[in-house]
Design a protein around this motif. Structure first.
Motif, PDB file in Angstrom:
ATOM      1  N   ASN A  33       1.037  -1.231  -0.022  1.00 39.06           N
ATOM      2  CA  ASN A  33       0.127   0.130   0.154  1.00 39.06           C
ATOM      3  C   ASN A  33       0.659   1.287  -0.087  1.00 39.06           C
ATOM      4  OD1 ASN A  33      -2.672  -1.090   0.104  1.00 39.06           O
ATOM      5  ND2 ASN A  33      -2.052  -2.092   1.931  1.00 39.06           N
ATOM      6  N   ALA A  34       2.079   1.067  -0.447  1.00 39.26           N
ATOM      7  CA  ALA A  34       2.797   2.197  -0.359  1.00 39.26           C
ATOM      8  C   ALA A  34       2.722   3.072  -1.614  1.00 39.26           C
ATOM      9  CB  ALA A  34       4.537   1.761  -0.352  1.00 39.26           C
ATOM     10  N   PRO A  35       2.908   4.294  -1.932  1.00 41.58           N
ATOM     11  CA  PRO A  35       3.097   5.309  -0.896  1.00 41.58           C
ATOM     12  C   PRO A  35       2.051   5.976  -0.187  1.00 41.58           C
ATOM     13  CG  PRO A  35       3.042   6.368  -2.940  1.00 41.58           C
ATOM     14  CD  PRO A  35       2.736   4.864  -3.080  1.00 41.58           C
ATOM     15  N   GLN A  36       0.726   5.633  -0.484  1.00 40.52           N
ATOM     16  CA  GLN A  36      -0.386   6.061   0.256  1.00 40.52           C
ATOM     17  C   GLN A  36      -0.458   5.881   1.637  1.00 40.52           C
ATOM     18  OE1 GLN A  36      -0.469   3.955  -2.675  1.00 40.52           O
ATOM     19  NE2 GLN A  36      -1.154   5.548  -4.098  1.00 40.52           N
ATOM     20  N   ILE A  37       0.218   4.522   2.132  1.00 43.15           N
ATOM     21  CA  ILE A  37      -0.201   4.474   3.663  1.00 43.15           C
ATOM     22  C   ILE A  37       0.625   5.141   4.460  1.00 43.15           C
ATOM     23  CG2 ILE A  37       1.586   2.462   3.654  1.00 43.15           C
ATOM     24  CD1 ILE A  37      -1.263   1.287   5.371  1.00 43.15           C
ATOM     25  N   PHE A  38       1.700   5.852   3.762  1.00 43.58           N
ATOM     26  CA  PHE A  38       2.547   6.916   4.508  1.00 43.58           C
ATOM     27  C   PHE A  38       1.799   7.880   4.920  1.00 43.58           C
ATOM     28  CE2 PHE A  38       6.142   5.028   1.778  1.00 43.58           C
ATOM     29  CZ  PHE A  38       6.434   3.859   2.662  1.00 43.58           C
ATOM     30  N   LEU A  39       0.775   8.296   4.466  1.00 41.58           N
ATOM     31  CA  LEU A  39      -0.037   9.452   4.985  1.00 41.58           C
ATOM     32  C   LEU A  39      -1.026   9.021   6.138  1.00 41.58           C
ATOM     33  CD1 LEU A  39      -0.913  10.494   1.217  1.00 41.58           C
ATOM     34  CD2 LEU A  39       0.855  11.296   2.757  1.00 41.58           C
ATOM     35  N   GLU A  40      -0.960   7.690   6.403  1.00 41.35           N
ATOM     36  CA  GLU A  40      -1.897   7.483   7.638  1.00 41.35           C
ATOM     37  C   GLU A  40      -1.279   7.962   8.973  1.00 41.35           C
ATOM     38  OE1 GLU A  40      -4.858   5.961   7.609  1.00 41.35           O
ATOM     39  OE2 GLU A  40      -4.915   5.496   5.270  1.00 41.35           O
ATOM     40  N   GLN A  41      -2.101   8.590   9.821  1.00 46.76           N
ATOM     41  CA  GLN A  41      -1.724   8.863  11.175  1.00 46.76           C
ATOM     42  C   GLN A  41      -1.731   8.006  12.201  1.00 46.76           C
ATOM     43  OE1 GLN A  41       0.042  11.925  11.188  1.00 46.76           O
ATOM     44  NE2 GLN A  41      -0.298  11.840   9.075  1.00 46.76           N
ATOM     45  N   ILE A  74      -2.038  -0.869   9.377  1.00 50.86           N
ATOM     46  CA  ILE A  74      -2.882   0.353   9.841  1.00 50.86           C
ATOM     47  C   ILE A  74      -4.191   0.411   9.151  1.00 50.86           C
ATOM     48  CG2 ILE A  74      -2.844   2.864   9.642  1.00 50.86           C
ATOM     49  CD1 ILE A  74       0.089   2.952   9.304  1.00 50.86           C
ATOM     50  N   SER A  75      -5.181   0.247  10.368  1.00 53.37           N
ATOM     51  CA  SER A  75      -6.689  -0.274  10.179  1.00 53.37           C
ATOM     52  C   SER A  75      -6.459  -1.654   9.545  1.00 53.37           C
ATOM     53  CB  SER A  75      -7.290   0.885   9.332  1.00 53.37           C
ATOM     54  OG  SER A  75      -7.291   2.063   9.806  1.00 53.37           O
ATOM     55  N   ASP A  76      -7.125  -1.670   8.457  1.00 53.02           N
ATOM     56  CA  ASP A  76      -7.199  -2.921   7.523  1.00 53.02           C
ATOM     57  C   ASP A  76      -6.056  -3.143   6.188  1.00 53.02           C
ATOM     58  OD1 ASP A  76      -8.421  -1.246   6.141  1.00 53.02           O
ATOM     59  OD2 ASP A  76     -10.021  -2.634   5.382  1.00 53.02           O
ATOM     60  N   LYS A  77      -5.250  -2.123   6.448  1.00 59.65           N
ATOM     61  CA  LYS A  77      -4.204  -1.861   5.158  1.00 59.65           C
ATOM     62  C   LYS A  77      -2.975  -2.284   5.656  1.00 59.65           C
ATOM     63  CE  LYS A  77      -6.385   1.807   2.929  1.00 59.65           C
ATOM     64  NZ  LYS A  77      -6.281   3.279   2.823  1.00 59.65           N
ATOM     65  N   VAL A  78      -2.138  -3.382   4.913  1.00 58.92           N
ATOM     66  CA  VAL A  78      -0.808  -3.851   5.371  1.00 58.92           C
ATOM     67  C   VAL A  78       0.102  -2.566   5.042  1.00 58.92           C
ATOM     68  CG1 VAL A  78       0.708  -5.461   4.766  1.00 58.92           C
ATOM     69  CG2 VAL A  78      -1.553  -6.286   4.715  1.00 58.92           C
ATOM     70  N   LEU A  79       0.839  -2.475   6.239  1.00 53.60           N
ATOM     71  CA  LEU A  79       2.040  -1.435   5.971  1.00 53.60           C
ATOM     72  C   LEU A  79       3.227  -2.096   5.284  1.00 53.60           C
ATOM     73  CD1 LEU A  79       3.438   1.362   6.367  1.00 53.60           C
ATOM     74  CD2 LEU A  79       3.873   0.806   8.675  1.00 53.60           C
ATOM     75  N   TYR A  80       3.723  -3.144   5.925  1.00 55.14           N
ATOM     76  CA  TYR A  80       4.577  -3.953   5.338  1.00 55.14           C
ATOM     77  C   TYR A  80       4.531  -5.617   5.957  1.00 55.14           C
ATOM     78  CZ  TYR A  80       7.280  -3.157   9.816  1.00 55.14           C
ATOM     79  OH  TYR A  80       7.586  -3.009  11.029  1.00 55.14           O
ATOM     80  N   LEU A  81       4.889  -6.530   5.111  1.00 55.22           N
ATOM     81  CA  LEU A  81       4.771  -7.789   5.450  1.00 55.22           C
ATOM     82  C   LEU A  81       6.198  -8.388   5.196  1.00 55.22           C
ATOM     83  CD1 LEU A  81       3.503 -10.564   6.044  1.00 55.22           C
ATOM     84  CD2 LEU A  81       3.034 -10.496   3.549  1.00 55.22           C
ATOM     85  N   ILE A  82       6.827  -9.012   6.251  1.00 55.17           N
ATOM     86  CA  ILE A  82       8.122  -9.524   6.005  1.00 55.17           C
ATOM     87  C   ILE A  82       8.203 -11.158   6.467  1.00 55.17           C
ATOM     88  CG2 ILE A  82      10.599  -9.750   6.896  1.00 55.17           C
ATOM     89  CD1 ILE A  82      10.275  -6.565   7.579  1.00 55.17           C
ATOM     90  N   GLU A  83       8.593 -11.799   5.452  1.00 56.61           N
ATOM     91  CA  GLU A  83       8.782 -13.302   5.767  1.00 56.61           C
ATOM     92  C   GLU A  83      10.356 -13.468   5.609  1.00 56.61           C
ATOM     93  OE1 GLU A  83       4.802 -14.946   4.281  1.00 56.61           O
ATOM     94  OE2 GLU A  83       6.256 -14.694   2.550  1.00 56.61           O
ATOM     95  N   ALA A  84      10.857 -14.033   6.703  1.00 57.30           N
ATOM     96  CA  ALA A  84      12.409 -14.277   6.706  1.00 57.30           C
ATOM     97  C   ALA A  84      12.540 -15.674   7.095  1.00 57.30           C
ATOM     98  CB  ALA A  84      13.158 -13.074   7.440  1.00 57.30           C
TER      99      ALA A  84
END
Length: 170
Positions: A33-41, A74-84
């Motif tokens: 959801n980048a870059p729009q998610i960066f605007l979330e507070q 953030i809410s129901d949107k994924v900011l990031y997903l890491i699988e390692a």
């Protein structure tokens, strides 16, 4: 001379365990959801799962892997997903059979986890987002929990009838 031969034979029968190599087996970072998610507070919520697996590679050589999945929303949107997945190759010889599974399920993941934590922290750092450091994990407690789950499943499926080897239930 006979004492030296006896000592050499004794040393070859002594239990030995060592870490041969660590490596990143798999890693991925998604920011769908980048870059729009960066605007979330709102503050993000974090969900972390840990999984341990292993396999025998040779007579005394084993691979152990620790996989972490970190999902930040953030809410129901994924900011990031890491699988390692951090893996290691271990040599274990002359270890009694009843001690081998706990060694691979507790000791090996405990040795690998700091590498995994560092790799995940580095990935998050590269996103320019605030840092996230994975908490310490008690792999002994996880191992014991897994044993309890297996025993519960076995008891649930057990009818109390003992079958001879090679016979299956119908």
């Amino acid at each position: 001379m006979a004492d030296q031969d006896t000592n050499t034979q004794q040393e070859s029968q002594d239990p030995s365990f060592s870490l041969q190599r660590t490596y990143v087996k798999d890693v991925s970072l998604e920011m769908p959801n980048a870059p729009q998610i960066f605007l979330e507070q709102e503050a993000p919520s974090v969900e972390v799962s840990i999984n341990v697996s292993g396999q025998q590679l040779a007579d005394t050589v084993y691979e152990c892997s620790v996989t972490s999945t970190v999902t930040t929303r953030i809410s129901d949107k994924v900011l990031y997903l890491i699988e390692a997945t951090q893996a290691g190759i271990f040599e274990a010889s002359n270890i009694p059979a009843e001690q081998l599974d706990p060694l691979l399920g507790i000791v090996c993941p405990t040795m690998l986890y700091p590498y995994l934590r560092a790799n995940v922290a580095d990935l998050i750092n590269r996103t320019s987002l605030p840092p996230l450091h994975l908490a310490e994990v008690n792999f002994q407690a996880l191992y014991e929990q897994r044993l309890e789950q297996l025993a519960a499943e076995q008891n649930k499926n057990d009818s109390g009838i003992v079958l001879p080897p090679g016979v299956t239930r119908q």
